[in-house]
Design an enzyme around this catalytic site. Structure first.
Site, PDB file in Angstrom:
ATOM      1  N   HIS A  70       0.861  -1.182   0.000  1.00 29.62           N
ATOM      2  CA  HIS A  70       0.000   0.000   0.000  1.00 29.62           C
ATOM      3  C   HIS A  70       0.893   1.227   0.000  1.00 29.62           C
ATOM      4  CE1 HIS A  70       0.704   0.554   4.345  1.00 29.62           C
ATOM      5  NE2 HIS A  70       0.597  -0.749   4.419  1.00 29.62           N
ATOM      6  N   HIS A  98      12.595   1.751   7.522  1.00 28.42           N
ATOM      7  CA  HIS A  98      11.948   2.681   8.458  1.00 28.42           C
ATOM      8  C   HIS A  98      12.984   3.338   9.372  1.00 28.42           C
ATOM      9  CE1 HIS A  98       7.825   2.273   7.459  1.00 28.42           C
ATOM     10  NE2 HIS A  98       7.652   1.044   7.869  1.00 28.42           N
ATOM     11  N   GLY A 132       4.371   3.049  10.925  1.00 27.19           N
ATOM     12  CA  GLY A 132       3.006   3.585  10.972  1.00 27.19           C
ATOM     13  C   GLY A 132       2.567   4.041  12.353  1.00 27.19           C
ATOM     14  N   ASN A 152       0.946   8.087  15.275  1.00 26.59           N
ATOM     15  CA  ASN A 152       0.021   8.296  16.386  1.00 26.59           C
ATOM     16  C   ASN A 152       0.514   9.491  17.198  1.00 26.59           C
ATOM     17  OD1 ASN A 152      -1.409   8.085  18.905  1.00 26.59           O
ATOM     18  ND2 ASN A 152      -1.996   6.031  18.276  1.00 26.59           N
ATOM     19  N   ARG A 201       0.475  14.168   5.726  1.00 26.80           N
ATOM     20  CA  ARG A 201      -0.068  15.444   6.211  1.00 26.80           C
ATOM     21  C   ARG A 201       0.158  16.581   5.222  1.00 26.80           C
ATOM     22  NH1 ARG A 201      -2.559  12.812   8.709  1.00 26.80           N
ATOM     23  NH2 ARG A 201      -2.000  11.651  10.560  1.00 26.80           N
ATOM     24  N   ARG A 207      -3.580  18.940  17.415  1.00 24.80           N
ATOM     25  CA  ARG A 207      -2.468  18.327  16.674  1.00 24.80           C
ATOM     26  C   ARG A 207      -1.680  19.471  16.041  1.00 24.80           C
ATOM     27  NH1 ARG A 207      -3.250  15.803  11.634  1.00 24.80           N
ATOM     28  NH2 ARG A 207      -5.489  15.890  11.965  1.00 24.80           N
TER      29      ARG A 207
END
Lengths: 49, 612
Positions: free
Chosen positions: B11, B135, B309, B313, B426, B526
């Site tokens: 994905h 990562h 991922g 958070n 974002r 946020r």
């Protein structure tokens, strides 16, 4: 053929040669599914593959 | 040396180009193909990256794929073998995919590369890094630290689901790993599935829902589902899950434990889902904090880098920061799999090619604000807008800023497309929808008339870096909107007892601060800090808005509707503008208002994209 060689090298390096017969049987089984069904589309759900 | 990193076939496929160690370009394929989470080979993203560097594939020395297919295949087969016969349903679906395509990924990559400009007869090397290595590299190498602890957490790559490591100079060592099926990402995703959201895209909705709930299921989760050790490592009781052998995330035992089947997508949300969200959020935070404490002790480092991922958070990130375990935290803005493309390329530069790494003198990271995607010249913007029948005025930069600030101060919803597109999930002021955060109705208006999304989700604020501590209980950089902090106490407005008693989502309609549109029910926000150095134009807009309103804060939400990838081109921006309730659009120095436009160009945008 190159793929088989690479897979074999991979199993040797990972010390997972014991998996070779299982892998062969599962691959054959998988091939059978491909030949009988012929679908290779990821389902519309979450998958880990 | 040019290194092209690729993530694909799962994905969020993406490409990133590193030239002599500098991150030159990075973009996700979905932005070009307009297909959310597009997993296909990222040919458009690669074409863009190469064009940005003015080269073709023939000039690229190494292409690197972000994970290794064989260990992943090994994991699948071992999992199926371990779960015979229950695993057959998943095996039956997975095998055709692997036998036809995925097992031959190397050949597939070579074939696709061959088709690219300069790809014919390409004689560079095709390399593969491990998923968590990618990562970890994306977390450490672009960070502003000479040395740091490195923590990655996600669903699963090959076998690894969590890695704890240490980076120093150009070296990066992974010291500990947790392996599949014990995964924090998959645990969170199981609750995402159970609460009726889409796995791999709805996790942030669960996070947004959590403040409405009470964490009353925490003990049930800890007693039955997850055994968390003191050092943060954990073990998931597999009888509650179905992702190893089946095609769903949770099992009947899970549903029995919580007393109901999973909520169906789009069904009405109840307090139960909110409590479940609050509970899994609390458990996630507990695990992240314990892992952080343990890696702090293991490495002795005072800085921490995060990716994977779970690093998206931002509520957990905010808690981690405030806990003070580390002096400083840096989070890769493209922490998900798309960022793996960048990490893989940087891993090849520093680890494979052994090239040195130097930290910037100004203590900034090397992500250029994550503005690593395409940009369009003023001539190109005008030409493109003209071609699709848009009516616009061309102004100088200062006028554009002033006019946009006026529109925002008048309460208008503004589309803002400037400079290079962001890399990562974002919008950071390059492809954003903006609004006045002081307005008590703006949150609802934007959610329902512009974004067409669930009304329980509040928006995020952009604030000038210089002013962040005046408006929020936070005084550090948060350029990538990955840290949640509270609204400053003196800006909060207490709710009356009557208001406190309202049902979760209704509380969002109460003005709980001076900037209600960006204030969640628990007074959190946020935060994105906007820096003059990385995005001067957006910083100027915030200053112009501040001049008019004494408020250096704007609502910043991604420029798209629900289910649509964030806009990339001026055409995408115009179509979104015409298909939604946006009043005003700024693209480069072009200013567009809704009244100017031919109504015939509007289209049924809301139903054009599958819901995510």
């Amino acid at each position: 053929m190159e793929l088989v060689k690479e897979l074999w090298t991979f199993l040797r390096i990972r010390k997972k040669v014991w998996m070779a017969p299982i892998m062969a049987i599962m691959l054959l089984f998988g091939l059978l599914i491909v030949l009988t069904k012929g679908t290779a589309v990821a389902p519309f759900i979450y998958t880990l593959f | 040396m040019r290194i092209l990193g690729i993530s694909a076939f799962y994905h969020d496929s993406a490409a990133a180009l590193v030239v002599d160690g500098n991150v030159t370009a990075a973009a996700q394929e979905e932005r070009f193909t307009r297909r959310k989470h597009d997993p296909r080979f990222p040919k458009e993203a690669i074409a863009y990256c190469l064009a940005e560097a003015g080269c073709t594939l023939a000039d690229v020395d190494h292409v690197v794929f972000y994970e290794k297919p064989f260990p992943k295949f090994e994991r699948l087969l071992e999992s199926y073998f371990a779960t015979v016969p229950q695993g057959f349903s998943s095996f039956r679906v997975a095998m055709p995919l692997w036998i036809k395509d995925k097992l031959f990924q190397k050949d597939l990559l070579k074939e696709e590369l061959e088709k690219l400009p300069g790809g014919s007869g390409w004689n560079g090397s095709l390399l593969f890094t491990e998923h968590h290595q990618s990562h970890a590299a994306s977390a450490f190498f672009p960070s502003p630290y000479e040395s740091a602890a490195v923590l990655t957490m996600d669903g699963v790559g090959e076998w690894c689901t969590t890695s704890l490591g240490h980076g120093s100079g150009n070296r990066l060592n992974i010291a500990k790993e947790l392996h599949f099926p014990h995964s924090l990402g998959l645990l969170y995703s199981a609750f995402t599935y159970y609460t009726g959201f889409r796995v791999n895209s709805g996790e942030y909705k669960v996070m947004g829902l959590a403040p409405y709930g009470t964490p009353r299921f925490v003990q049930a989760i800890l007693d039955n589902i997850v055994d968390v050790k003191e050092d943060g490592t954990f073990h998931l009781a597999q009888r509650y899950f179905n992702y190893v052998s089946g095609l769903t995330m949770t099992s009947e035992a899970f549903h029995e434990l919580f007393g109901a089947p999973p909520r169906k997508p789009e069904e009405e949300l109840t307090q139960r889902e909110m409590d479940l969200a609050a509970s899994i959020q609390a458990v996630t935070e507990m695990i992240v904090l314990r892992l952080a404490r343990s890696i702090r002790v293991d490495t002795g480092e005072r800085n921490l880098c995060l990716a994977g991922g779970v690093a998206l958070n931002c509520v957990a990130n905010g808690k981690l920061l405030r806990e003070g375990i580390f002096d400083s935290i840096w989070i890769q803005p493209a922490a998900g799999d798309a960022g793996g493309a960048l990490g893989a390329a940087l891993a090849v530069w520093h680890q494979y090619a052994g090239q040195p790494r130097s930290v910037r003198q100004d203590r900034r990271d090397t992500m250029s604000g994550s503005y690593l995607g395409p940009e369009f010249s003023q001539d190109e913007i005008e030409q493109r807008l003209q071609n699709i029948g848009a009516k616009f005025d061309v102004r100088d930069e200062k006028d554009v800023t002033d006019q946009t600030a006026d529109a925002l101060a008048e309460g208008k919803a503004v589309g803002w497309m400037q400079g290079r597109m962001e890399f990562g999930p974002r919008a950071l002021g390059g492809r954003s929808i903006l609004g006045d955060p002081r307005s008590p109705t703006m949150q609802k208006t934007l959610n329902l008339k512009v974004k067409y999304r669930e009304s329980f989700r509040p928006f995020a604020p952009s604030v000038k870096r210089e002013s962040v501590s005046e408006w929020f209980d936070h005084d550090g950089d948060s350029p990538y909107m990955l840290i949640v902090g509270d609204i400053a106490k003196d800006r909060q407005r207490a709710m009356t007892e009557e208001q406190q008693a309202l049902f979760g989502i209704d509380k969002l309609n109460i003005a709980r601060s001076e900037i209600p549109a960006v204030t969640h029910v628990d007074y959190s926000a946020r935060i994105q800090t906007v820096h003059r150095e990385t995005n001067p134009r957006y910083w100027d807009l915030l200053s112009a808005f501040e001049k008019r309103t004494n408020c250096p804060v704007l609502i910043n939400t991604s420029f798209n509707v629900r289910g649509e990838p964030i806009v990339c081109t001026p055409e995408d921006a115009f179509h979104c503008f015409m298909g939604t309730g946006l009043d005003h659009l700024t693209v480069g120095n072009c200013v567009l208002t809704k009244e100017q436009q031919d109504p015939a160009l509007a289209r049924d945008y809301k139903n054009e994209f599958a819901l995510d």
